[in-house]
Design a protein around this motif. Sequence first.
Motif, short mmCIF file in Angstrom:
data_model
loop_
_atom_site.label_atom_id
_atom_site.label_comp_id
_atom_site.label_asym_id
_atom_site.label_seq_id
_atom_site.Cartn_x
_atom_site.Cartn_y
_atom_site.Cartn_z
N LEU A 1 36.70 36.22 42.86
CA LEU A 1 37.38 36.63 41.64
C LEU A 1 38.57 36.03 41.61
CD1 LEU A 1 35.84 38.50 39.64
CD2 LEU A 1 34.53 38.27 41.79
N GLY A 2 38.55 35.36 40.50
CA GLY A 2 40.09 34.75 40.21
C GLY A 2 40.44 35.46 38.66
N SER A 3 41.16 34.98 38.16
CA SER A 3 41.75 35.52 36.66
C SER A 3 42.17 34.59 35.94
CB SER A 3 42.73 36.49 37.07
OG SER A 3 43.44 37.21 35.94
N THR A 4 42.11 34.95 34.39
CA THR A 4 42.64 34.11 33.66
C THR A 4 44.21 33.81 33.75
OG1 THR A 4 42.95 36.03 31.96
CG2 THR A 4 40.91 34.40 31.82
N ALA A 5 44.59 34.61 34.36
CA ALA A 5 46.24 34.67 34.89
C ALA A 5 46.65 33.57 35.78
CB ALA A 5 46.68 36.11 35.43
N THR B 1 33.96 30.24 41.18
CA THR B 1 34.95 31.26 40.95
C THR B 1 34.42 31.89 39.53
OG1 THR B 1 36.63 29.56 42.15
CG2 THR B 1 37.25 31.28 40.45
N ILE B 2 34.89 33.14 39.55
CA ILE B 2 34.90 34.14 38.26
C ILE B 2 36.07 34.45 37.85
CG2 ILE B 2 33.76 35.81 37.33
CD1 ILE B 2 31.29 35.60 39.11
N PRO C 1 33.80 46.45 34.52
CA PRO C 1 33.55 45.83 35.67
C PRO C 1 31.78 45.74 35.66
CG PRO C 1 34.96 47.90 36.10
CD PRO C 1 34.52 47.87 34.60
N GLU C 2 30.96 46.35 35.08
CA GLU C 2 29.58 46.06 35.09
C GLU C 2 29.36 44.61 34.41
OE1 GLU C 2 30.15 50.17 35.48
OE2 GLU C 2 31.25 48.87 33.90
N ASP C 3 30.42 44.30 33.34
CA ASP C 3 30.42 42.84 32.91
C ASP C 3 30.40 41.72 34.11
OD1 ASP C 3 29.60 43.86 30.26
OD2 ASP C 3 31.82 44.00 30.03
N ILE C 4 31.26 41.98 35.05
CA ILE C 4 31.69 41.08 35.98
C ILE C 4 30.40 41.09 36.94
CG2 ILE C 4 33.27 40.65 37.78
CD1 ILE C 4 34.21 40.71 34.81
N ALA C 5 30.00 42.46 37.40
CA ALA C 5 28.96 42.56 38.20
C ALA C 5 27.61 41.74 37.70
CB ALA C 5 28.47 43.95 38.40
N GLN C 6 27.19 41.81 36.31
CA GLN C 6 26.05 41.05 35.89
C GLN C 6 26.46 39.55 36.13
OE1 GLN C 6 23.29 41.94 34.56
NE2 GLN C 6 23.37 44.15 34.32
N THR C 7 27.57 39.04 35.91
CA THR C 7 28.05 37.71 35.98
C THR C 7 27.78 37.34 37.61
OG1 THR C 7 29.44 37.98 34.16
CG2 THR C 7 29.74 35.98 35.30
N VAL C 8 28.30 37.93 38.26
CA VAL C 8 27.96 37.88 39.71
C VAL C 8 26.56 37.60 40.04
CG1 VAL C 8 28.11 38.74 42.11
CG2 VAL C 8 30.34 38.66 40.54
N ALA C 9 25.52 38.54 39.59
CA ALA C 9 24.29 38.37 39.66
C ALA C 9 23.57 37.37 39.19
CB ALA C 9 23.61 39.87 39.39
N GLU D 1 34.76 31.20 33.42
CA GLU D 1 35.93 31.84 32.51
C GLU D 1 35.63 32.58 31.45
OE1 GLU D 1 39.76 29.93 31.66
OE2 GLU D 1 39.18 30.52 29.57
N MET D 2 35.66 34.04 31.44
CA MET D 2 35.29 35.16 30.41
C MET D 2 36.09 36.05 30.11
SD MET D 2 32.95 37.17 33.50
CE MET D 2 32.24 38.40 32.44
N MET D 3 36.28 36.27 28.84
CA MET D 3 37.27 36.93 28.29
C MET D 3 36.49 38.08 27.19
SD MET D 3 40.40 34.68 26.91
CE MET D 3 41.27 33.79 27.97
N PRO D 4 37.09 39.05 26.75
CA PRO D 4 36.36 39.92 25.74
C PRO D 4 36.70 39.31 24.56
CG PRO D 4 38.49 41.06 26.35
CD PRO D 4 38.06 40.00 27.42
N THR D 5 35.77 39.37 23.42
CA THR D 5 35.90 38.72 22.04
C THR D 5 37.31 39.36 21.47
OG1 THR D 5 34.66 40.52 21.06
CG2 THR D 5 33.65 38.44 21.76
N CYS D 6 37.88 40.25 21.72
CA CYS D 6 39.06 40.69 21.46
C CYS D 6 40.61 39.97 22.06
CB CYS D 6 39.38 42.19 21.50
SG CYS D 6 39.45 42.62 23.15
N GLN D 7 39.97 38.97 22.92
CA GLN D 7 41.05 38.23 23.48
C GLN D 7 41.31 36.71 23.23
OE1 GLN D 7 41.25 38.65 27.93
NE2 GLN D 7 43.51 38.72 28.04
N ALA D 8 42.17 36.08 23.42
CA ALA D 8 42.19 34.84 23.31
C ALA D 8 43.62 34.50 24.06
CB ALA D 8 42.32 34.13 21.91
#
Length: 256
Positions: free
Chosen positions: A138-142, A180-181, A214-222, A237-244
């Motif tokens: 688990l990485g991060s957009t940071a 990496t996610i 967290p459930e979104d991350i879990a689905q991606t790992v699965a 790399e994943m963001m909510p649609t409210c973020q850029a």
Amino acid sequence: MTRKQPQTVLVTGATAGFGHAIALLLAQQGYRVIATGRRQERLEELAAQAKGEILPFKLDMTDAPALAALPQSLPAGWQEVDVLVNNAGLALGLEKAWETNLQDWQRMIATNVTGMVEITRALLPGMVARNWGHVVALGSTAGTYPYPGSNVYGASKAFVEQFMRNLRSDLLGKQVRATTIAPGLCGGSEFSQVRLGDATKAEDVYKGTHPLLPEDIAQTVAWVLSLPAHVNINHVEMMPTCQASAGLAVDRTMAE
């Protein structure tokens, strides 16, 4: 090459947030899950809650001897780990670099960087010897997009990204995958409360947003784990649609 389930998955930082959701979902999908973390009671609760097979295993990611001894410390029948999910990590503080608490920096490096590479080094030889496995980090957009106060946290996640890229290069010719996610704004975990040390301030981070959960991350790992063995997802790399990602910052007072 294919391998039938059940596969054994070790998830670090499974007492809350991403790790908790990942462990639950993978157990539900038929994986045998080793859930690790420092809070044994949380791990026991997780195992009782799961609709599947979860082994609670207390582990501190800053305990180098425990990480090195991990393969032999696991109970019989659980020692061949097929999948390592390097989830454990934390962010501390949002102070500018010259104002930060040096101990916060050291703790982030010890967990996000040192602990991650040590547990990977402990479990990877077994995967290579069996010519089967998957390391998910688990990485991060940071780690890609800087922002004020991210300093060492962002640097630690950039390390995760580059370490995993190089790990993938080392694994060329082996049936061991590396992914990496990197999530963006995520709610529903202890992340912001740990970082800010204040529940109200943590809630304010997500006001007016619909963040990832967290459930979104879990689905991606699965999903990544479910793909055929000849498919390696290098990076998500994943963001909510409210973020850029924001544009470059410009200070317009320096010429005055």
